[in-house]
Motif scaffolding. Structure first.
Motif, PDB file in Angstrom:
ATOM      1  N   LEU A 121       0.854  -1.189   0.000  1.00  0.00           N
ATOM      2  CA  LEU A 121       0.000   0.000   0.000  1.00  0.00           C
ATOM      3  C   LEU A 121       0.886   1.234   0.000  1.00  0.00           C
ATOM      4  O   LEU A 121       1.709   1.408   0.897  1.00  0.00           O
ATOM      5  N   TYR A 148      -8.124   6.982   4.927  1.00  0.00           N
ATOM      6  CA  TYR A 148      -8.110   5.662   4.307  1.00  0.00           C
ATOM      7  C   TYR A 148      -7.228   4.646   5.025  1.00  0.00           C
ATOM      8  O   TYR A 148      -7.566   3.462   5.087  1.00  0.00           O
ATOM      9  N   THR A 149      -6.109   5.075   5.584  1.00  0.00           N
ATOM     10  CA  THR A 149      -5.239   4.115   6.263  1.00  0.00           C
ATOM     11  C   THR A 149      -5.951   3.430   7.428  1.00  0.00           C
ATOM     12  O   THR A 149      -5.858   2.199   7.550  1.00  0.00           O
ATOM     13  N   VAL A 190      -8.135   0.717   5.966  1.00  0.00           N
ATOM     14  CA  VAL A 190      -7.339  -0.412   5.485  1.00  0.00           C
ATOM     15  C   VAL A 190      -6.851  -1.242   6.671  1.00  0.00           C
ATOM     16  O   VAL A 190      -6.935  -2.476   6.652  1.00  0.00           O
ATOM     17  N   ASP A 208      -3.100   3.575  -0.230  1.00  0.00           N
ATOM     18  CA  ASP A 208      -3.934   4.043   0.880  1.00  0.00           C
ATOM     19  C   ASP A 208      -3.827   5.549   1.033  1.00  0.00           C
ATOM     20  O   ASP A 208      -4.436   6.132   1.910  1.00  0.00           O
ATOM     21  N   VAL A 240     -10.339   0.909  -0.947  1.00  0.00           N
ATOM     22  CA  VAL A 240     -10.825   0.291   0.293  1.00  0.00           C
ATOM     23  C   VAL A 240     -11.978  -0.670  -0.030  1.00  0.00           C
ATOM     24  O   VAL A 240     -12.017  -1.803   0.471  1.00  0.00           O
TER      25      VAL A 240
END
Length: 188
Positions: free
Chosen positions: A8, A16-17, A20, A158, A167
């Motif tokens: 990633l 977003y992280t 994830v 990500d 995602v």
């Protein structure tokens, strides 16, 4: 065996992280996060969470300069070395095992500079181009399956923009790959 490496890029990203990481935690899957120094500086708590969850780390330079291979040696040394030091500073004890050139724009100088920092170069073999504008989760999933083989290194992102489709694709891909008998490991 049937394994793949999930990577990633361009994070950590505050939206977003965490999504994830939650998916990876849910399925007990580990991935390699290729971190940009400016993002590490902005979101050190996410780097610490990545490390706490047992994922592998990759230096993706300080600024993601796509033309780094053409830059002077001192700039190359700074981009690679400063990012690695920053990651290690915000997550004491973490090991940055890999280096990925921005945009995959490799050169012998970049490989040598990464090796001098005790990092292995990290490429990829599956690129569904999830960073392209307008990519849907379904198109990302299809592209991964078209290119997938045991031992593949899958490139996803990500960070670096809106990663909602990535995602959503991971919500489908991870259980599909697990059902197909794949395990997730570090890049070889």
């Amino acid at each position: 065996g049937r394994w793949v490496a999930l990577t990633l890029d361009d994070g950590p990203h505050p939206r977003y992280t965490p999504q994830v990481l939650a998916l990876l935690r849910q399925y007990r899957v580990r991935a390699t996060f290729c971190l940009i120094g400016t993002q590490v500086r902005a979101h050190p708590e996410l780097v610490r969470q990545i490390v706490a969850d047992g994922h592998w780390l990759c230096d993706h330079t300080m600024t993601h300069d796509d033309r780094l291979r053409r830059r002077p040696d001192d700039r190359v040394q700074y981009e690679i070395g400063a990012a690695k030091r920053l990651i290690e500073q915000v997550a004491p004890g973490a090991r940055v095992r890999y280096f990925r050139a921005p945009g995959g724009n490799w050169s012998p100088r970049l490989t040598t500079a990464a090796a001098a920092q005790e990092m292995q170069p990290l490429g990829w073999s599956v690129d569904p181009r999830d960073w392209e504008r307008g990519r849907s989760a379904a198109s990302i999933v299809r592209q991964v399956h078209r290119q997938l083989a045991p031992g593949s290194v899958i490139l996803l992102h990500d960070g670096g923009g809106n990663r909602a489709a990535t995602v959503a694709a991971l919500r489908v891909l991870i259980p599909q790959l697990l059902r197909a008998g794949y395990s997730f490991g570090p890049p070889a």
